[in-house]
Design a protein around this motif. Structure first.
Motif, PDB file in Angstrom:
ATOM      1  N   THR A   1      -0.438  11.122  -1.994  1.00  0.00           N
ATOM      2  CA  THR A   1       0.542  10.064  -2.248  1.00  0.00           C
ATOM      3  C   THR A   1       1.226   9.552  -0.974  1.00  0.00           C
ATOM      4  O   THR A   1       2.023   8.613  -1.042  1.00  0.00           O
ATOM      5  CB  THR A   1       1.607  10.536  -3.255  1.00  0.00           C
ATOM      6  OG1 THR A   1       2.189  11.756  -2.770  1.00  0.00           O
ATOM      7  CG2 THR A   1       0.995  10.744  -4.633  1.00  0.00           C
TER       8      THR A   1
ATOM      9  N   GLN B   1       1.769   2.953 -10.337  1.00  0.00           N
ATOM     10  CA  GLN B   1       1.167   3.085  -9.011  1.00  0.00           C
ATOM     11  C   GLN B   1      -0.128   3.865  -9.151  1.00  0.00           C
ATOM     12  O   GLN B   1      -0.155   4.904  -9.792  1.00  0.00           O
ATOM     13  CB  GLN B   1       2.114   3.845  -8.067  1.00  0.00           C
ATOM     14  CG  GLN B   1       1.639   3.891  -6.645  1.00  0.00           C
ATOM     15  CD  GLN B   1       1.779   2.539  -5.965  1.00  0.00           C
ATOM     16  OE1 GLN B   1       2.819   1.911  -6.025  1.00  0.00           O
ATOM     17  NE2 GLN B   1       0.711   2.088  -5.342  1.00  0.00           N
TER      18      GLN B   1
ATOM     19  N   PHE C   1      -3.822   5.093  -6.895  1.00  0.00           N
ATOM     20  CA  PHE C   1      -4.435   5.272  -5.579  1.00  0.00           C
ATOM     21  C   PHE C   1      -5.933   5.471  -5.717  1.00  0.00           C
ATOM     22  O   PHE C   1      -6.385   6.220  -6.587  1.00  0.00           O
ATOM     23  CB  PHE C   1      -3.881   6.528  -4.884  1.00  0.00           C
ATOM     24  CG  PHE C   1      -2.401   6.513  -4.660  1.00  0.00           C
ATOM     25  CD1 PHE C   1      -1.868   6.033  -3.478  1.00  0.00           C
ATOM     26  CD2 PHE C   1      -1.528   6.994  -5.625  1.00  0.00           C
ATOM     27  CE1 PHE C   1      -0.504   6.026  -3.255  1.00  0.00           C
ATOM     28  CE2 PHE C   1      -0.161   6.998  -5.421  1.00  0.00           C
ATOM     29  CZ  PHE C   1       0.359   6.511  -4.233  1.00  0.00           C
TER      30      PHE C   1
ATOM     31  N   THR D   1      -4.309   0.874  -2.896  1.00  0.00           N
ATOM     32  CA  THR D   1      -3.261   1.179  -3.863  1.00  0.00           C
ATOM     33  C   THR D   1      -3.039  -0.037  -4.759  1.00  0.00           C
ATOM     34  O   THR D   1      -3.120  -1.170  -4.297  1.00  0.00           O
ATOM     35  CB  THR D   1      -1.928   1.557  -3.180  1.00  0.00           C
ATOM     36  OG1 THR D   1      -1.392   0.412  -2.532  1.00  0.00           O
ATOM     37  CG2 THR D   1      -2.116   2.682  -2.178  1.00  0.00           C
TER      38      THR D   1
END
Length: 153
Positions: A58, A89, A91, A142
């Motif tokens: 992260t 969010q 990734f 992201t």
């Protein structure tokens, strides 16, 4: 002020370079309670095949949020940051972030959707590591969803 619907499709170029340092990695790891030795001990990181300390996954949020700031600070966006709620969010990692990386992020606005008196804005930050020859390698992508509450919400 309402959110500018023409934001969709807009891109923001890579801005400042973010230099990833050992202390930054260790501080971030402590803050997210990541305890793996590879975040704190170079020998432990090298034993795993990394050239230096490896950042928690992260960690990419630091660079991504710097890219998001360009959108939020854009006077044409219509975004009042005091009304923003970070909704999601995600990734996708292309390779780990390690100490010594010099990172930049390019931001794209992938979606703007009206919701009541507000809007949901979806952004994508492509994060790259710069090399000494001026080349760049993909590090992470992201995707962020920002809910901008309307007046009275």
């Amino acid at each position: 002020m309402t959110i500018n619907p023409d934001l969709q499709g807009r891109s923001y170029p890579a801005a400042e370079v973010y230099d990833v340092g050992r202390e930054k990695i260790s501080e971030f790891a402590r803050s997210v309670k990541a305890t793996h030795p590879a975040h704190y001990d170079v020998d432990a990181a090298r034993a795993l095949g990394h050239r230096d300390l490896v950042a928690p996954p992260t960690f990419a949020i630091i660079v991504a949020q710097r890219a998001d700031a360009q959108l939020i600070e854009d006077p044409e966006s219509g975004i009042d940051f005091s009304r923003v709620v970070h909704a999601d969010q995600r990734f996708t990692h292309h390779r780990p972030i390690v100490a010594g990386d010099r990172l930049v992020a390019e931001l794209s606005v992938d979606g703007v959707r009206a919701m009541g008196g507000g809007a949901m804005i979806t952004t994508r930050a492509e994060i790259f590591a710069l090399d000494a020859d001026g080349g760049r390698a993909a590090v992470a992508t992201t995707t962020s969803s920002l809910l901008v509450r309307g007046e009275g919400q």
